[in-house]
Design an enzyme around this catalytic site. Structure first.
Site, PDB file in Angstrom:
ATOM      1  N   TYR A  31      -5.172 -32.344 -19.019  1.00 50.93           N
ATOM      2  CA  TYR A  31      -4.672 -32.729 -20.603  1.00 50.93           C
ATOM      3  C   TYR A  31      -4.003 -34.081 -19.902  1.00 50.93           C
ATOM      4  O   TYR A  31      -2.719 -34.024 -19.608  1.00 50.93           O
ATOM      5  CB  TYR A  31      -3.640 -31.899 -20.986  1.00 50.93           C
ATOM      6  N   HIS A  94      -9.049 -22.541 -15.197  1.00 52.67           N
ATOM      7  CA  HIS A  94      -9.188 -22.737 -16.614  1.00 52.67           C
ATOM      8  C   HIS A  94     -10.885 -22.440 -16.746  1.00 52.67           C
ATOM      9  O   HIS A  94     -10.792 -22.038 -17.967  1.00 52.67           O
ATOM     10  CB  HIS A  94      -9.081 -24.266 -16.539  1.00 52.67           C
ATOM     11  N   SER A 173      -8.054 -21.788 -29.907  1.00 54.31           N
ATOM     12  CA  SER A 173      -8.940 -22.144 -31.235  1.00 54.31           C
ATOM     13  C   SER A 173      -8.962 -21.262 -32.197  1.00 54.31           C
ATOM     14  O   SER A 173      -9.939 -20.890 -32.883  1.00 54.31           O
ATOM     15  CB  SER A 173     -10.401 -22.463 -30.884  1.00 54.31           C
ATOM     16  N   PRO A 174      -7.762 -20.434 -32.359  1.00 53.97           N
ATOM     17  CA  PRO A 174      -7.906 -19.359 -33.545  1.00 53.97           C
ATOM     18  C   PRO A 174      -8.135 -19.972 -34.893  1.00 53.97           C
ATOM     19  O   PRO A 174      -8.344 -18.991 -35.714  1.00 53.97           O
ATOM     20  CB  PRO A 174      -6.254 -18.851 -33.309  1.00 53.97           C
ATOM     21  N   LEU A 175      -7.929 -21.263 -35.038  1.00 55.88           N
ATOM     22  CA  LEU A 175      -8.285 -21.754 -36.431  1.00 55.88           C
ATOM     23  C   LEU A 175      -9.689 -22.192 -36.338  1.00 55.88           C
ATOM     24  O   LEU A 175      -9.874 -23.343 -37.116  1.00 55.88           O
ATOM     25  CB  LEU A 175      -7.195 -22.723 -36.836  1.00 55.88           C
ATOM     26  N   ARG A 177     -11.244 -24.389 -34.334  1.00 51.18           N
ATOM     27  CA  ARG A 177     -11.149 -25.947 -33.809  1.00 51.18           C
ATOM     28  C   ARG A 177     -10.785 -26.514 -35.204  1.00 51.18           C
ATOM     29  O   ARG A 177     -11.168 -27.959 -35.300  1.00 51.18           O
ATOM     30  CB  ARG A 177     -12.245 -26.398 -33.223  1.00 51.18           C
ATOM     31  N   GLY A 178      -9.709 -26.234 -35.888  1.00 48.41           N
ATOM     32  CA  GLY A 178      -9.568 -27.134 -37.192  1.00 48.41           C
ATOM     33  C   GLY A 178     -10.450 -26.612 -38.543  1.00 48.41           C
ATOM     34  O   GLY A 178      -9.825 -26.981 -39.536  1.00 48.41           O
ATOM     35  N   PHE A 179     -11.428 -25.687 -38.278  1.00 45.96           N
ATOM     36  CA  PHE A 179     -12.304 -25.445 -39.485  1.00 45.96           C
ATOM     37  C   PHE A 179     -11.398 -24.632 -40.489  1.00 45.96           C
ATOM     38  O   PHE A 179     -11.688 -24.613 -41.833  1.00 45.96           O
ATOM     39  CB  PHE A 179     -13.616 -24.732 -39.201  1.00 45.96           C
ATOM     40  N   LEU A 180     -10.551 -24.066 -39.968  1.00 47.33           N
ATOM     41  CA  LEU A 180      -9.724 -22.862 -40.797  1.00 47.33           C
ATOM     42  C   LEU A 180      -8.227 -23.264 -40.968  1.00 47.33           C
ATOM     43  O   LEU A 180      -7.211 -22.619 -41.163  1.00 47.33           O
ATOM     44  CB  LEU A 180      -9.844 -21.352 -40.065  1.00 47.33           C
TER      45      LEU A 180
END
Length: 317
Positions: A31, A94, A173-175, A177-180
């Protein structure tokens, strides 16, 4: 919370996050190639004793796997310096490196536990065989894998081995990757090099179907006085008591929203979701205020720390 790149606004969320009860922060060598760690270390310096910090190694700048043993040794010392800390709370590989046996990788990681530079070891994106072989060398405390309402199938089969060995799950990515997140946009709203351009959920032939599913979930969330992201996180927390989802955002209001959820899904409340559209194959393009716990014990579940967690969404850890 995860600090995914070199942008200062990401690290700037660290201080306010602590006010919302967030006590665990994650970053990685890749990162910003050290810049993310430096920003996070600076932001957390005043409260270092109140939080835990995790970082990861395992890539080249060209994003090829790199778990060469000398590289691991170099990364640990660099990360300690970048994070301005004497110890890394959780140190992950990773991604598996097909060119370096996992036994050798964990053997080197163990050196830093023995030296007091690392507290706990973790793996990311690993399968059952890798987990077992790694754990035989030194206890693995945490597995970090993608897990969400839109991507439930790959990680769930690992639950038995995690439970057998007493390993916690950090769900990245629990959402989806932003979709939720409640703020999803089509590909047209992103630059040509944006990572969502490469994700199948956003493909034109998939997007409208998936957007409709997110809409139905939003209706369900609102019926419970919650937002879509809060429902998605509550669903994860209800699956197993050793799961820590790591959502996050550059937007402090969304960080506050994610950590403020007071929604607990019982088995009865989960039923409409568990029988939902994604489990019947309708999600297209995807693979078929809670206290969270990460367990850090070789063969029994000793709660090493309990934490309210909020971490970043939208960038693969």
């Amino acid at each position: 919370m995860d600090i995914p790149d070199r942008e200062p606004e990401n690290a700037a969320q660290a201080g306010p996050c602590r006010l919302y009860g967030v006590t665990h922060f994650e970053t990685a060598e890749m990162y910003g190639w050290g810049e993310g760690e430096k920003l996070l270390g600076h932001a957390l310096a005043p409260i270092r004793d109140e939080v835990t910090i995790a970082t990861k190694f395992g890539f080249t700048p060209a994003f090829a796997p790199n778990s060469q043993l000398d590289h691991i040794r170099e990364v640990v010392d660099n990360s300690l310096r970048n994070l301005n800390t004497d110890v890394i709370d959780v140190f992950y590989q990773h991604v598996p490196d097909p060119h370096v046996p996992i036994e050798d990788v964990v053997g080197v990681m163990k050196e830093f536990v023995d030296a007091g530079k690392v507290k706990y070891l973790g793996l990311s994106n690993a399968d059952e065989d890798t987990i077992r072989r790694a754990h035989a060398v030194h206890p693995i405390s945490v597995l970090q894998n993608e897990y969400s309402l839109f991507a439930p199938h790959d990680t769930a089969p690992l639950f038995p081995v995690l439970e057998e060995l007493g390993i916690g799950l950090v769900a990245y990515s629990p959402l989806a990757r932003g979709f939720l997140s409640g703020a999803v946009k089509s590909r047209d709203h992103y630059t040509a090099d944006h990572f969502r351009q490469r994700l199948a959920w956003w493909k034109p032939e998939n997007f409208d179907t998936n957007l409709a599913i997110a809409g139905k979930l939003t209706e369900l969330a609102e019926s419970k006085g919650a937002t879509l992201s809060q429902l998605a996180l509550a669903w994860l927390l209800a699956q197993k008591d050793y799961i820590v989802p790591i959502p996050g955002s550059r937007n402090p209001d969304r960080v506050a929203q994610n950590t403020a959820a007071d929604l607990t899904l019982t088995a009865e409340k989960r039923c409409p979701i568990c029988k939902g559209w994604w489990f019947t194959g309708e999600v297209t393009g995807g693979k078929r205020k809670r206290v969270n716990a990460v367990y850090c014990s070789p063969r029994r579940r000793t709660r090493a720390y309990r934490q309210r967690a909020s971490r970043s969404e939208g960038v693969t850890p």
